[in-house]
Scaffold this motif. Structure first.
Motif, PDB file in Angstrom:
ATOM      1  N   PRO A  48       0.812  -1.224   0.000  1.00 38.69           N
ATOM      2  CA  PRO A  48       0.000   0.000   0.000  1.00 38.69           C
ATOM      3  C   PRO A  48       0.844   1.272   0.000  1.00 38.69           C
ATOM      4  CG  PRO A  48       0.118  -0.855   2.217  1.00 38.69           C
ATOM      5  CD  PRO A  48       0.957  -1.776   1.351  1.00 38.69           C
ATOM      6  N   THR A  49       2.027   1.215  -0.620  1.00 39.72           N
ATOM      7  CA  THR A  49       2.951   2.349  -0.550  1.00 39.72           C
ATOM      8  C   THR A  49       2.885   3.246  -1.779  1.00 39.72           C
ATOM      9  OG1 THR A  49       4.698   0.940  -1.483  1.00 39.72           O
ATOM     10  CG2 THR A  49       4.570   1.108   0.918  1.00 39.72           C
ATOM     11  N   GLY A  50       2.327   2.759  -2.888  1.00 39.84           N
ATOM     12  CA  GLY A  50       2.327   3.542  -4.110  1.00 39.84           C
ATOM     13  C   GLY A  50       1.197   4.555  -4.155  1.00 39.84           C
ATOM     14  N   ASP A  51       1.130   5.292  -5.277  1.00 45.31           N
ATOM     15  CA  ASP A  51       0.061   6.265  -5.460  1.00 45.31           C
ATOM     16  C   ASP A  51      -1.279   5.544  -5.586  1.00 45.31           C
ATOM     17  OD1 ASP A  51       2.109   8.026  -5.495  1.00 45.31           O
ATOM     18  OD2 ASP A  51       1.824   8.735  -7.545  1.00 45.31           O
ATOM     19  N   ALA A  84     -14.641   3.488  -4.672  1.00 45.16           N
ATOM     20  CA  ALA A  84     -13.211   3.766  -4.801  1.00 45.16           C
ATOM     21  C   ALA A  84     -12.665   3.249  -6.118  1.00 45.16           C
ATOM     22  CB  ALA A  84     -12.456   3.145  -3.630  1.00 45.16           C
ATOM     23  N   VAL A  85     -13.021   2.019  -6.481  1.00 50.39           N
ATOM     24  CA  VAL A  85     -12.486   1.415  -7.703  1.00 50.39           C
ATOM     25  C   VAL A  85     -12.993   2.152  -8.938  1.00 50.39           C
ATOM     26  CG1 VAL A  85     -12.420  -0.678  -9.091  1.00 50.39           C
ATOM     27  CG2 VAL A  85     -12.187  -0.835  -6.615  1.00 50.39           C
ATOM     28  N   PRO A 104      -8.320   6.812 -10.788  1.00 51.53           N
ATOM     29  CA  PRO A 104      -7.694   6.784 -12.114  1.00 51.53           C
ATOM     30  C   PRO A 104      -7.172   5.388 -12.438  1.00 51.53           C
ATOM     31  CG  PRO A 104      -6.904   8.648 -10.828  1.00 51.53           C
ATOM     32  CD  PRO A 104      -7.686   7.792  -9.892  1.00 51.53           C
ATOM     33  N   PRO A 105      -7.029   5.060 -13.723  1.00 49.13           N
ATOM     34  CA  PRO A 105      -6.611   3.703 -14.111  1.00 49.13           C
ATOM     35  C   PRO A 105      -5.279   3.261 -13.519  1.00 49.13           C
ATOM     36  CG  PRO A 105      -7.461   4.900 -16.011  1.00 49.13           C
ATOM     37  CD  PRO A 105      -7.362   5.891 -14.899  1.00 49.13           C
ATOM     38  N   ASP A 106      -4.375   4.211 -13.263  1.00 51.25           N
ATOM     39  CA  ASP A 106      -3.060   3.834 -12.753  1.00 51.25           C
ATOM     40  C   ASP A 106      -2.968   3.891 -11.229  1.00 51.25           C
ATOM     41  OD1 ASP A 106      -3.346   6.557 -12.618  1.00 51.25           O
ATOM     42  OD2 ASP A 106      -1.289   7.016 -13.214  1.00 51.25           O
ATOM     43  N   ALA A 107      -4.077   4.147 -10.542  1.00 55.23           N
ATOM     44  CA  ALA A 107      -4.060   4.275  -9.080  1.00 55.23           C
ATOM     45  C   ALA A 107      -4.407   2.941  -8.431  1.00 55.23           C
ATOM     46  CB  ALA A 107      -5.042   5.353  -8.630  1.00 55.23           C
ATOM     47  N   ALA A 146     -11.687  10.290  -6.399  1.00 57.66           N
ATOM     48  CA  ALA A 146     -11.919  11.237  -7.492  1.00 57.66           C
ATOM     49  C   ALA A 146     -11.162  12.557  -7.307  1.00 57.66           C
ATOM     50  CB  ALA A 146     -13.419  11.532  -7.626  1.00 57.66           C
ATOM     51  N   GLY A 147     -10.683  12.833  -6.085  1.00 56.69           N
ATOM     52  CA  GLY A 147     -10.058  14.105  -5.792  1.00 56.69           C
ATOM     53  C   GLY A 147      -8.656  14.256  -6.363  1.00 56.69           C
TER      54      GLY A 147
END
Length: 349
Positions: free
Chosen positions: A230-233, A250-251, A255-258, A348-349
Motif C-alpha cells: 500500500p505504498t504507491g500512489d 473507490a475502484v 484513475p486507471p493507474d491508481a 476522485a479528488g
C-alpha cells in the motif's frame, strides 16, 4: 527435544482445536457439537479452547475458513476467457462441492447460513461481505469484456443461483441436475440485465486537503494471498463490515493507474474476523478457478484486525460503520474524507 515458545505452543494448540472441531462439526453438526468434546478430542482443556476462540460459532467459522483456504490453494484449471466461460468454470467447481447424502464430510458447511441468520451481529456483516464478493466478481467479469458495461448484477445473480443450489442440495440431496446450474450460469451475461453505475453517488463526503507523510505498516493482501504493497500512489479505504460495498466507489472513481487498498476493520473481531476470513478465502478460490490473472480487479484487501493500517491512515477508533479514505501521492497523504461517500471523494479528488 527443544521446548516450544509461547507463540509456538499457542499455534500448535490452535491447530489441534481446529482439527478436533472439524471432526466434531462434521460428525454431529454445529448445533449438537460440544466444546467439552472438542477439548477432549484435542487433548486440551475447555479453557484452552476458549483461549483461542470466544465461542462455538467463531470456532465454526474458523473451521470453515480453514477448509476454504485448502480449496482455494488447490491447483486451478483452465480459467474462462469470456464472462460466460468464467461463470461456467466457477459453477462447475461449485457443483463439484455440493453436499451429498452419501458423504457426511461434504456437509460440514450446511449450518453456516442458519448460524449467520441467528444473530444480527453476523447477519448484517455477511450481507455486506456477499455484496463485496459480487462487486469483486463483477469487476473481474468486466475486465474480460470491457465493452459489456457494469456486470455486478450478473455476478449477484450467479451467486444467488449457486448459493440456492447449495441450500437445495443440503435440504433435498439429489434434487435437480447440477449441470443445468452450470449452463444457467454460463447464460447469465447474455440476459441483458439493466445495470448502470452513476458518475457520482448520491452522497459524497467533502474531502479535506492534507499534507502528511504516508508510512504504512507491513500488511498482507488476503485477496491475492501475498504481502500487500500500500505504498504507491492510489487510494486507501478503511471500511467497517457494514460499509464494505463502498469499495466499488473507490475502484470506479480512481484513475486507471491508481492502486486501491481496502483495510477491513470491525468492532467485533473475535467473532467476525473468522467469518470475514472465510468469505475472502472463498472469493480468492473463485477468482483462481475462474479468471486469468490479468482479469483480477486492481484491488488489495487487508484484514486489519489490529487496526494498524487504519491507524496509519489517521483512523484512531474503528467500528463496523467506519468509512474513511485517503489519497496517496508520491509518499504523501494529500486528501482525507470520512463518512458516507468518502471512498468516491478520495478516489476522485
Amino acid at each position: 527435544m527443544a521446548r516450544l515458545s509461547r507463540a509456538e505452543a499457542q499455534e500448535r494448540n490452535r491447530a489441534k482445536v481446529l482439527g478436533a472441531a472439524r471432526d466434531e462439526f462434521t460428525e454431529r453438526g454445529f448445533r449438537d457439537a460440544k466444546i467439552d468434546v472438542i477439548a477432549e478430542r484435542a487433548e486440551l482443556t475447555r479453557g484452552a479452547v476458549y483461549s483461542n476462540f470466544p465461542g462455538k460459532r467463531a470456532l465454526y467459522f474458523a473451521v470453515l475458513a480453514e477448509e476454504a483456504e485448502r480449496v482455494a490453494a488447490a491447483p486451478a484449471g483452465d480459467p474462462g476467457l469470456t464472462p460466460g466461460e468464467a461463470l461456467g468454470v466457477l459453477a462447475r467447481a461449485w457443483v463439484a462441492h455440493l453436499p451429498l447424502a452419501t458423504d457426511p464430510g461434504s456437509r460440514l458447511g450446511v449450518d453456516l447460513v442458519p448460524e449467520i441468520l441467528a444473530d444480527e451481529l453476523t447477519h448484517r456483516p455477511y450481507a455486506q461481505l456477499m455484496r463485496f464478493e459480487a462487486i469483486v466478481l463483477g469487476l473481474a467479469l468486466e475486465r474480460l469484456a470491457p465493452a459489456a458495461g457494469r456486470l455486478v448484477r450478473v455476478a449477484e445473480l450467479a451467486l444467488t443461483t449457486l448459493h440456492g443450489a447449495s441450500r437445495l442440495a443440503a435440504a433435498a440431496p439429489g434434487f435437480g441436475e447440477p449441470f443445468n446450474v452450470v449452463r444457467a450460469c454460463e447464460s447469465l451475461p447474455s440476459l441483458g440485465l439493466a445495470d448502470t453505475w452513476p458518475d457520482v453517488p448520491p452522497i459524497v463526503a467533502q474531502p479535506r486537503p492534507v499534507d502528511e507523510p504516508w508510512v504504512p505498516p507491513a500488511a498482507f493482501d488476503s485477496l491475492h494471498d501475498r504481502p500487500a504493497s500500500p505504498t504507491g500512489d492510489g487510494v486507501v479505504a478503511v471500511l467497517g463490515l457494514h460499509r464494505l460495498s463502498a469499495v466499488e466507489e473507490a475502484v470506479r472513481a480512481a484513475p486507471p493507474d491508481a492502486a486501491v487498498t481496502v483495510a477491513v476493520v470491525t468492532g467485533s473481531a473475535p467473532e467476525l474476523a473468522p467469518l470475514t476470513h472465510l468469505v475472502l478465502a472463498q472469493l480468492r478460490g473463485h477468482l483462481r478457478q475462474s479468471f486469468p490473472a490479468p482479469a483480477w480487479p486492481r484491488l488489495q484487501v487487508v484484514l486489519d484486525d489490529a487496526g494498524a493500517l487504519a491507524s496509519a491512515a489517521g483512523v484512531s477508533a474503528v467500528s463496523d460503520a467506519t468509512e474513511t479514505a485517503i489519497r496517496v501521492r508520491s509518499g504523501r497523504v494529500t486528501l482525507r474524507a470520512e463518512g458516507f461517500g468518502a471512498c468516491h471523494a478520495a478516489a476522485a479528488g
